[in-house]
Design a protein around this motif. Structure first.
Motif: not given
Length: 128
Positions: A105-128
């Motif tokens: 109960r004393k350990i905080r829970v932080e949200g998660l970082a996220t990144w934009p994702v797209r699919v181009v010609d079957g390739a999953v790409q992430v904007d980093v």
């Protein structure tokens, strides 16, 4: 910069995959053909989220069952107590679990970082 991290066919619907975004580790989630990238490590105690489960947009941590929305990384549910069945636990185990629950109960829970994702010609790409 968009970087290919996987092929869409490599991640089943409702599946998770560990991917590297340069020096960052992420979990790639496939939600009905829409892909999301979130930080791989749980915002509670650093467990690998790609080993968890995905139901819709809800990612559940395999360690303490904290839940996150893969669309925005927000915390949906805090860690849950474990279920040990209907048999009573020995007193030493009950004492240990009470201490663990108090500490959790004393350990905080932080949200998660996220990144934009797209699919181009079957390739999953992430904007980093």
């Amino acid at each position: 910069m968009w970087t290919e991290v996987a092929r869409a066919a490599d991640v089943a619907d409702g599946g998770l995959k560990f991917v590297k975004l340069g020096s960052v580790q992420a979990a790639l989630a496939n939600c009905d053909g829409t892909f999301y990238a979130v930080a791989r490590r749980c915002g509670h105690m650093n467990a690998p989220l790609d080993q968890g489960s995905l139901a819709g947009h809800v990612l559940t941590c395999p360690l303490h069952y904290a839940q996150f929305d893969v669309r925005d990384g927000s915390v949906l549910a805090y860690p849950l107590d474990r279920f040990y069945g209907g048999e009573p636990l020995p007193s030493a185990a009950r004492r240990q679990l009470a201490v663990e629950e108090r500490l959790q109960r004393k350990i905080r829970v932080e949200g998660l970082a996220t990144w934009p994702v797209r699919v181009v010609d079957g390739a999953v790409q992430v904007d980093v």
